[in-house]
Design a protein around this motif. Structure first.
Motif, PDB file in Angstrom:
ATOM      1  N   ARG A 164       0.825  -1.194   0.000  1.00  0.00           N
ATOM      2  CA  ARG A 164       0.000   0.000   0.000  1.00  0.00           C
ATOM      3  C   ARG A 164       0.860   1.245   0.000  1.00  0.00           C
ATOM      4  NH1 ARG A 164      -2.443  -0.013   6.132  1.00  0.00           N
ATOM      5  NH2 ARG A 164      -0.489   0.361   7.220  1.00  0.00           N
ATOM      6  N   PHE A 165       0.229   2.339  -0.347  1.00  0.00           N
ATOM      7  CA  PHE A 165       0.936   3.605  -0.459  1.00  0.00           C
ATOM      8  C   PHE A 165       0.056   4.687   0.127  1.00  0.00           C
ATOM      9  CE2 PHE A 165       1.517   0.745  -3.966  1.00  0.00           C
ATOM     10  CZ  PHE A 165       2.881   0.567  -4.020  1.00  0.00           C
ATOM     11  N   SER A 219      -9.374   2.549  -9.300  1.00  0.00           N
ATOM     12  CA  SER A 219      -8.981   2.907 -10.660  1.00  0.00           C
ATOM     13  C   SER A 219      -7.904   1.944 -11.137  1.00  0.00           C
ATOM     14  CB  SER A 219      -8.448   4.349 -10.713  1.00  0.00           C
ATOM     15  OG  SER A 219      -7.332   4.496  -9.844  1.00  0.00           O
ATOM     16  N   PRO A 220      -7.919   1.584 -12.423  1.00  0.00           N
ATOM     17  CA  PRO A 220      -6.891   0.686 -12.959  1.00  0.00           C
ATOM     18  C   PRO A 220      -5.561   1.420 -13.102  1.00  0.00           C
ATOM     19  CG  PRO A 220      -8.391   1.379 -14.695  1.00  0.00           C
ATOM     20  CD  PRO A 220      -8.932   1.934 -13.425  1.00  0.00           C
ATOM     21  N   THR A 221      -4.465   0.723 -12.905  1.00  0.00           N
ATOM     22  CA  THR A 221      -3.140   1.311 -13.069  1.00  0.00           C
ATOM     23  C   THR A 221      -2.560   0.898 -14.415  1.00  0.00           C
ATOM     24  OG1 THR A 221      -1.915  -0.545 -12.115  1.00  0.00           O
ATOM     25  CG2 THR A 221      -2.818   1.091 -10.574  1.00  0.00           C
ATOM     26  N   ASP A 222      -1.479   1.555 -14.807  1.00  0.00           N
ATOM     27  CA  ASP A 222      -0.830   1.215 -16.073  1.00  0.00           C
ATOM     28  C   ASP A 222      -0.262  -0.192 -16.050  1.00  0.00           C
ATOM     29  OD1 ASP A 222      -1.435   3.710 -17.051  1.00  0.00           O
ATOM     30  OD2 ASP A 222       0.495   4.597 -16.462  1.00  0.00           O
ATOM     31  N   GLY A 223       0.010  -0.703 -14.851  1.00  0.00           N
ATOM     32  CA  GLY A 223       0.582  -2.041 -14.728  1.00  0.00           C
ATOM     33  C   GLY A 223      -0.447  -3.150 -14.665  1.00  0.00           C
ATOM     34  N   GLY A 224      -1.718  -2.834 -14.929  1.00  0.00           N
ATOM     35  CA  GLY A 224      -2.753  -3.856 -14.926  1.00  0.00           C
ATOM     36  C   GLY A 224      -3.301  -4.182 -13.558  1.00  0.00           C
ATOM     37  N   LYS A 225      -3.020  -3.337 -12.566  1.00  0.00           N
ATOM     38  CA  LYS A 225      -3.531  -3.559 -11.223  1.00  0.00           C
ATOM     39  C   LYS A 225      -4.633  -2.543 -10.910  1.00  0.00           C
ATOM     40  CE  LYS A 225       0.819  -5.509  -9.537  1.00  0.00           C
ATOM     41  NZ  LYS A 225       1.788  -5.554  -8.418  1.00  0.00           N
ATOM     42  N   PHE A 226      -5.070  -2.526  -9.665  1.00  0.00           N
ATOM     43  CA  PHE A 226      -6.075  -1.578  -9.212  1.00  0.00           C
ATOM     44  C   PHE A 226      -5.509  -0.757  -8.062  1.00  0.00           C
ATOM     45  CE2 PHE A 226      -8.360  -5.257 -10.851  1.00  0.00           C
ATOM     46  CZ  PHE A 226      -9.238  -4.663 -11.755  1.00  0.00           C
ATOM     47  N   LEU A 227      -5.698   0.544  -8.130  1.00  0.00           N
ATOM     48  CA  LEU A 227      -5.336   1.422  -7.025  1.00  0.00           C
ATOM     49  C   LEU A 227      -6.614   1.722  -6.263  1.00  0.00           C
ATOM     50  CD1 LEU A 227      -3.154   3.054  -5.553  1.00  0.00           C
ATOM     51  CD2 LEU A 227      -3.750   4.997  -7.027  1.00  0.00           C
ATOM     52  N   LEU A 228      -6.662   1.291  -5.002  1.00  0.00           N
ATOM     53  CA  LEU A 228      -7.866   1.413  -4.198  1.00  0.00           C
ATOM     54  C   LEU A 228      -7.681   2.415  -3.079  1.00  0.00           C
ATOM     55  CD1 LEU A 228      -8.593  -2.410  -3.810  1.00  0.00           C
ATOM     56  CD2 LEU A 228      -9.357  -0.890  -5.642  1.00  0.00           C
ATOM     57  N   SER A 253      -8.520  10.099   7.139  1.00  0.00           N
ATOM     58  CA  SER A 253      -7.421   9.733   6.253  1.00  0.00           C
ATOM     59  C   SER A 253      -7.845   8.617   5.318  1.00  0.00           C
ATOM     60  CB  SER A 253      -6.199   9.287   7.066  1.00  0.00           C
ATOM     61  OG  SER A 253      -6.496   8.087   7.769  1.00  0.00           O
ATOM     62  N   VAL A 254      -7.137   8.522   4.220  1.00  0.00           N
ATOM     63  CA  VAL A 254      -7.384   7.478   3.241  1.00  0.00           C
ATOM     64  C   VAL A 254      -6.065   6.813   2.921  1.00  0.00           C
ATOM     65  CG1 VAL A 254      -8.123   6.965   0.889  1.00  0.00           C
ATOM     66  CG2 VAL A 254      -9.355   8.664   2.236  1.00  0.00           C
ATOM     67  N   GLU A 255      -6.037   5.508   2.952  1.00  0.00           N
ATOM     68  CA  GLU A 255      -4.840   4.780   2.559  1.00  0.00           C
ATOM     69  C   GLU A 255      -5.073   4.181   1.180  1.00  0.00           C
ATOM     70  OE1 GLU A 255      -4.127   1.849   5.497  1.00  0.00           O
ATOM     71  OE2 GLU A 255      -6.127   0.985   5.409  1.00  0.00           O
ATOM     72  N   TYR A 256      -4.005   4.129   0.406  1.00  0.00           N
ATOM     73  CA  TYR A 256      -4.097   3.645  -0.968  1.00  0.00           C
ATOM     74  C   TYR A 256      -3.389   2.314  -1.105  1.00  0.00           C
ATOM     75  CZ  TYR A 256      -6.159   8.046  -2.221  1.00  0.00           C
ATOM     76  OH  TYR A 256      -7.019   9.107  -2.292  1.00  0.00           O
ATOM     77  N   VAL A 257      -4.077   1.360  -1.715  1.00  0.00           N
ATOM     78  CA  VAL A 257      -3.601  -0.008  -1.819  1.00  0.00           C
ATOM     79  C   VAL A 257      -3.619  -0.453  -3.271  1.00  0.00           C
ATOM     80  CG1 VAL A 257      -4.122  -2.401  -1.160  1.00  0.00           C
ATOM     81  CG2 VAL A 257      -4.477  -0.551   0.476  1.00  0.00           C
ATOM     82  N   GLU A 258      -2.595  -1.192  -3.673  1.00  0.00           N
ATOM     83  CA  GLU A 258      -2.591  -1.797  -5.006  1.00  0.00           C
ATOM     84  C   GLU A 258      -3.026  -3.253  -4.887  1.00  0.00           C
ATOM     85  OE1 GLU A 258       0.968  -1.542  -7.274  1.00  0.00           O
ATOM     86  OE2 GLU A 258       0.387   0.348  -8.193  1.00  0.00           O
ATOM     87  N   ALA A 259      -3.943  -3.662  -5.747  1.00  0.00           N
ATOM     88  CA  ALA A 259      -4.420  -5.036  -5.770  1.00  0.00           C
ATOM     89  C   ALA A 259      -4.302  -5.600  -7.173  1.00  0.00           C
ATOM     90  CB  ALA A 259      -5.876  -5.099  -5.310  1.00  0.00           C
ATOM     91  N   ASP A 260      -3.967  -6.882  -7.255  1.00  0.00           N
ATOM     92  CA  ASP A 260      -3.877  -7.544  -8.555  1.00  0.00           C
ATOM     93  C   ASP A 260      -5.249  -7.987  -9.043  1.00  0.00           C
ATOM     94  OD1 ASP A 260      -0.752  -8.043  -8.968  1.00  0.00           O
ATOM     95  OD2 ASP A 260      -1.243  -8.374  -6.855  1.00  0.00           O
ATOM     96  N   TYR A 261      -6.111  -8.342  -8.095  1.00  0.00           N
ATOM     97  CA  TYR A 261      -7.470  -8.766  -8.413  1.00  0.00           C
ATOM     98  C   TYR A 261      -8.431  -8.030  -7.482  1.00  0.00           C
ATOM     99  CZ  TYR A 261      -4.696 -12.698 -10.192  1.00  0.00           C
ATOM    100  OH  TYR A 261      -3.745 -13.459 -10.826  1.00  0.00           O
ATOM    101  N   LEU A 262      -9.616  -7.740  -8.011  1.00  0.00           N
ATOM    102  CA  LEU A 262     -10.625  -7.048  -7.213  1.00  0.00           C
ATOM    103  C   LEU A 262     -11.959  -7.777  -7.368  1.00  0.00           C
ATOM    104  CD1 LEU A 262     -11.491  -4.636  -5.445  1.00  0.00           C
ATOM    105  CD2 LEU A 262     -11.901  -3.346  -7.551  1.00  0.00           C
ATOM    106  N   LEU A 263     -12.526  -8.205  -6.248  1.00  0.00           N
ATOM    107  CA  LEU A 263     -13.844  -8.834  -6.224  1.00  0.00           C
ATOM    108  C   LEU A 263     -14.792  -7.921  -5.459  1.00  0.00           C
ATOM    109  CD1 LEU A 263     -15.989 -11.043  -6.500  1.00  0.00           C
ATOM    110  CD2 LEU A 263     -14.894 -12.260  -4.587  1.00  0.00           C
ATOM    111  N   ILE A 264     -15.787  -7.393  -6.154  1.00  0.00           N
ATOM    112  CA  ILE A 264     -16.779  -6.532  -5.516  1.00  0.00           C
ATOM    113  C   ILE A 264     -17.993  -7.382  -5.170  1.00  0.00           C
ATOM    114  CG2 ILE A 264     -18.269  -4.514  -5.774  1.00  0.00           C
ATOM    115  CD1 ILE A 264     -16.232  -3.333  -7.692  1.00  0.00           C
TER     116      ILE A 264
END
Length: 485
Positions: free
Chosen positions: A7-8, A190-199, A208-219
């Motif tokens: 996460r970032f 939102s999708p990233t250029d690397g094919g992941k999701f920035l959440l 505050s909001v924390e930002y996480v990269e995920a390879d797969y997203l299940l809603i």
């Protein structure tokens, strides 16, 4: 609590949250409004290098089942469930606290699909063949839950407690290593250029909001705005959600005096000004309960599900026509009334009535009251026309519907992400790769009897299977690539 995945934390910034709406092709499209948050310091990634991440939005039946299935197939996949409230909250209250797991009488996929007002056409394919009621019952049995099938087909744990189902699911997810994060909500994606999701993930206190990269997203967030917002951000349309499975408010003050009366079998038909053609599903047969506000019971709830979209357009107004003797032809009803009159000519009509109809005295007096036949009138005074009128009332008793009531805590909606935008073989989005949906966030809803939970188990299982297989395949490709060096 730190998320066990990459996460970032970005600088304080303006970002979007669902607010404005627009219409396209008759569907509601959610966009975003600006809201300001501040950032907070966090730890760096805690996962192993090269480890892929699945984020599941919503720890309901579909989300938990999907997470379990994905982790079962891909043990090295980092699976994180994010839930803003209590996990498996609907499971807790369903079936009066017993949890109606599925339906044991509708196990053939074609017949099963007919119990879904939204989805009955699309679900006739491979959806239930991949994971149907028998598979659901087998899964829980294999995990130590004893089940029973009641006369109407509803399946419950033998314990008669939803906690048995919750404990089973939570125990299995813990055993597999699925991470559960509560008190948080995924608000941006939102999708990233690397094919992941920035959440963007917001804690319970929106400071505050924390930002996480995920390879797969299940809603799998149910019928809340959260899932619709995320789906819209990722390019999906949303069918405008409306309530389903509700009771009818009836405009009849005298009906309140009959509260508590149950009719074992009634034919209920719904008519509205907006629907002129005959729709078979707007006629349902089953038990009906009189409440202090109108009518409830299985037949009414099924009728509300099939008529949900129609009633939402009419302001929940229409005409409910009830046949209280559905197994007796009207000519036979007239004959029974005539025979009773001839046998009890000197008795009061209010105190003596045919037992063949299975009616209670309070309701019989209600029918007579609508005919203006109350008081000390004797059967000898009842004319042939009055007998015909009573027979017609029993077979065709109309009530003015003037609203709806929510069905306890088991609130279901029609609407959500269109099934046309989802591959039902994998539950993957046709618009965004590695994005999956399951459960009520989709435009699928079932009638009462365990069908909504079966949709959740099936969708979660298929989505989890697809994600797990993709993760395993990615791991193999990575291993093969490393061996070439």
């Amino acid at each position: 609590m730190s998320l066990p995945l990459a996460r970032f934390v970005l600088p304080s910034r303006l970002f979007s949250e669902a607010a404005t709406t627009g219409k396209r092709n008759g569907r509601l499209i959610s966009t975003l409004k600006k809201r300001k948050f501040t950032s907070a310091a966090t730890h760096r990634a805690q996962h192993k290098a090269g480890e892929e991440v699945l984020v599941v939005v919503g720890a309901g039946a579909a989300g938990v089942f999907g997470a379990i299935r994905a982790k079962t197939l891909a043990p090295n996949l980092n699976v994180v469930l994010i839930e803003k409230a209590r996990p498996l909250a609907k499971v807790k209250v369903s079936g009066g606290g017993r949890c109606n797991v599925t339906n044991g009488h509708c196990v053939e996929s074609m017949m099963l699909a007919e119990n879904y007002p939204r989805g009955h056409k699309e679900l006739k394919g491979a959806f239930f063949n991949t994971h149907g009621p028998v598979d659901t019952m087998t899964w829980f049995s294999d995990h130590g839950v004893e089940l029973k099938t009641e006369d109407d087909g509803r399946v419950f744990p033998v314990s008669n407690s939803s906690s048995t189902i919750i404990d089973c699911l939570m125990s299995e997810s813990t055993r597999l290593g699925v991470s559960l994060q509560t008190g948080k909500a995924v608000i941006t994606a939102s999708p990233t250029d690397g094919g992941k999701f920035l959440l963007g993930i917001e804690k319970r206190t929106p400071s505050s909001v924390e930002y996480v990269e995920a390879d797969y997203l299940l809603i799998a967030s149910g019928n809340g705005k959260q899932g619709y917002s995320l789906a819209s951000q990722l390019g999906h349309l949303i069918v405008d959600p409306v309530p389903s499975l509700f009771t009818f408010k009836i405009e009849d003050p005298q009906l309140a005096d009959l509260s508590g009366i149950t009719f074992p079998k009634v034919k209920a038909k719904l008519k509205t000004e907006s629907v002129q053609r005959n729709i078979p599903q707007l006629t349902q047969v089953g038990p009906v309960l009189v409440t202090h506000w109108g009518f409830s019971g299985p037949a009414i709830l099924r009728l509300s599900a099939w008529g949900a979209c129609v009633l939402s357009r009419t302001g929940y107004k229409g005409t409910l026509i009830l046949d209280f003797t559905p197994d007796v032809h009207i000519e036979d009803v007239k004959s029974i009334l005539t025979q009773h009159k001839n046998k009890f000519v000197k008795q009061k009509v209010a105190n003596s009535y045919p037992t063949e109809f299975g009616l209670v005295k309070r309701f019989w007096k209600y029918i007579l009251g609508r005919q203006g036949l109350l008081g000390d009138i004797l059967w000898a005074s009842i004319s042939k026309d009055s007998l015909v009128s009573i027979a017609h009332m029993l077979k065709h008793c109309d009530f003015s519907v003037r609203g709806k009531s929510q069905y306890k805590d088991e609130f279901v909606t029609a609407g959500g992400v269109p099934l046309s935008e989802i591959s039902l073989n994998t539950m993957e989005s046709k618009i965004q790769s590695r994005l999956f949906f399951a459960g009520e966030v989709l435009n699928v809803d079932g009638i009462t009897g365990g069908f909504n939970f079966q949709n959740a188990w099936s969708g979660g299982y298929i989505a989890g299977t697809s994600i797990g297989k993709q993760a395993v395949s990615a791991k193999l490709c990575e291993a093969n690539s490393a061996s070439n060096f």
